[in-house]
Design an enzyme around this catalytic site. Sequence first.
Site, PDB file in Angstrom:
ATOM      1  N   ASP A 118      25.322  47.088  47.207  1.00 18.01           N
ATOM      2  CA  ASP A 118      24.790  46.991  48.570  1.00 18.01           C
ATOM      3  C   ASP A 118      23.270  47.025  48.617  1.00 18.01           C
ATOM      4  OD1 ASP A 118      24.775  49.651  47.771  1.00 18.01           O
ATOM      5  OD2 ASP A 118      25.816  50.398  49.537  1.00 18.01           O
ATOM      6  N   GLN A 144      27.748  50.928  45.620  1.00 18.24           N
ATOM      7  CA  GLN A 144      27.521  51.048  44.181  1.00 18.24           C
ATOM      8  C   GLN A 144      28.287  52.227  43.572  1.00 18.24           C
ATOM      9  OE1 GLN A 144      22.862  50.425  44.290  1.00 18.24           O
ATOM     10  NE2 GLN A 144      23.651  50.124  42.244  1.00 18.24           N
ATOM     11  N   HIS A 145      28.389  52.195  42.235  1.00 19.33           N
ATOM     12  CA  HIS A 145      28.814  53.321  41.399  1.00 19.33           C
ATOM     13  C   HIS A 145      30.301  53.676  41.488  1.00 19.33           C
ATOM     14  CE1 HIS A 145      24.525  53.830  41.192  1.00 19.33           C
ATOM     15  NE2 HIS A 145      24.431  54.349  42.402  1.00 19.33           N
TER      16      HIS A 145
END
Length: 498
Positions: free
Chosen positions: A243, A80-81
């Site tokens: 994830d 992520q991110h």
Amino acid sequence: MYLGIDCGTQGTKVVILDLEQGQICGEGYAPHELISAANGRREQRVEWWTDAFQQAYREALDRSGIDSRAIRAIGVSGQQHGMVLLDAQGDVIRPAKLWCDTESATQNAELLEQLGGVSGSIERLGLVVATGYTLSKLLWLKQHEPEQFARIATILLPHDYLNYWFTGEIVAECGDASGTGYFDIRTRQWVPEVLALIDAEGRLERALPPLITAEQAVGQVRPEIARLLGLSEGVIVSSGGGDNMMGAIGTGNIQDGIVTLSLGTSGALYASSGRAPEQMHPLVAPFCSSSNGWLPLICTMNLTGVVNQVRQLFDYDLERFNRAASQAGIGAGGVTMLPFLNGERVPALPAATGSFLGLGMQNLTPANLCRAAMEGTTFGLRYGLELLQAAGISSREIRLIGGGAKSALWRQMVADVMDTDVVCPVVGEGAALGAAIQAAWCEQSARNGSIALADLCDRVVALDHSTAVAPEASAVADYREAYLAYRKNLSQLYPNAG
């Protein structure tokens, strides 16, 4: 057959799911390189991901013994991110900045202030922007690499980029989009006015991908990629997700009462919810799920990486490390570790450093330091569970995944620290499995109309009952004392933590 891919920080995992048999018939793995600097920079080149995927895919295919043309759909899970930027020609502008990149901590603080602090961020987005989210990375780029910033035509997350590599289509889905810092988790829409804090001309808003729902397909695999992989024509790519979102599906965490805990490079603790979260603690990220619900989550940035650092300090292999930690006993002889080697998100301490506290002539031993590393990282997750429980999330069972879940000592420690039953799924790579299950959901929904994701999870997700452990009353009490010591030390060194 369905292909599930998990592109993580350390490497890419691939599984091939035989839905008729309800089991994995092949899997593979390939590692990633990492660009790392002392100032908090953590980046990767996107070609490392695609190269690793192809290597892991070939391994999974060889192990499965199937004809690659039997694969019907592909699902992608991604860390992520991250920030992946494309120019007007669709080419990647620079290496991707990752979730664990803390170089933009200053920019996050600046943006949080512009949003009106914690309350203002919650009002606009439904959550509090944190260091590591995509938003602050964009401001960092504008301030430090203005020429690259000026080239931005498309903003993607890591799993979005892999979907683009497979299909040539540019889209995003709500689960992963939740962690950008410019997405409203309640309305499930982008919030362009937040991006306007960085660029008032609207260039960043125009760079946002359109959003799709979890059961929708991104598109079909491009002919050249299909030939490269030996796939049939018309193989679809599902929406995919972050994830943690895929890990929820892969552990059957799509109903109330189940909590998934990932003992990986980072620590993650999350639970599914069918309603938009309200009155969450600011440190809880009430993300959307990749199954059209919500996934309240806390993430700690220091977990197995910390344990491995301590293990390598003494040149221990895993067996010797676990033996030493078990010899130390609960409370590590009075040694407490604040394991913030990479800053920390929960508690919100991006500039923090790690500490061993309570050291004396009698307790400064390798065994106590090993034990303190395991306990310190687990106590951070215990704090996160308390925050979820305070928001009304129930936790009758913890499903444990990630590399740390392989340790019997750590499984029992989690059960005792959390005072909750613990069990591991048979397939420990929950995110890759979740991506494959979601691919099946998407493909079958397109072919047969509505099909319940829960039915697919019931067919595929199995629990390894040999790993099941229950909390032991005496250990629960001892850990409670050790946890209180951890919290006391934390508050003394960082009075504003939490």
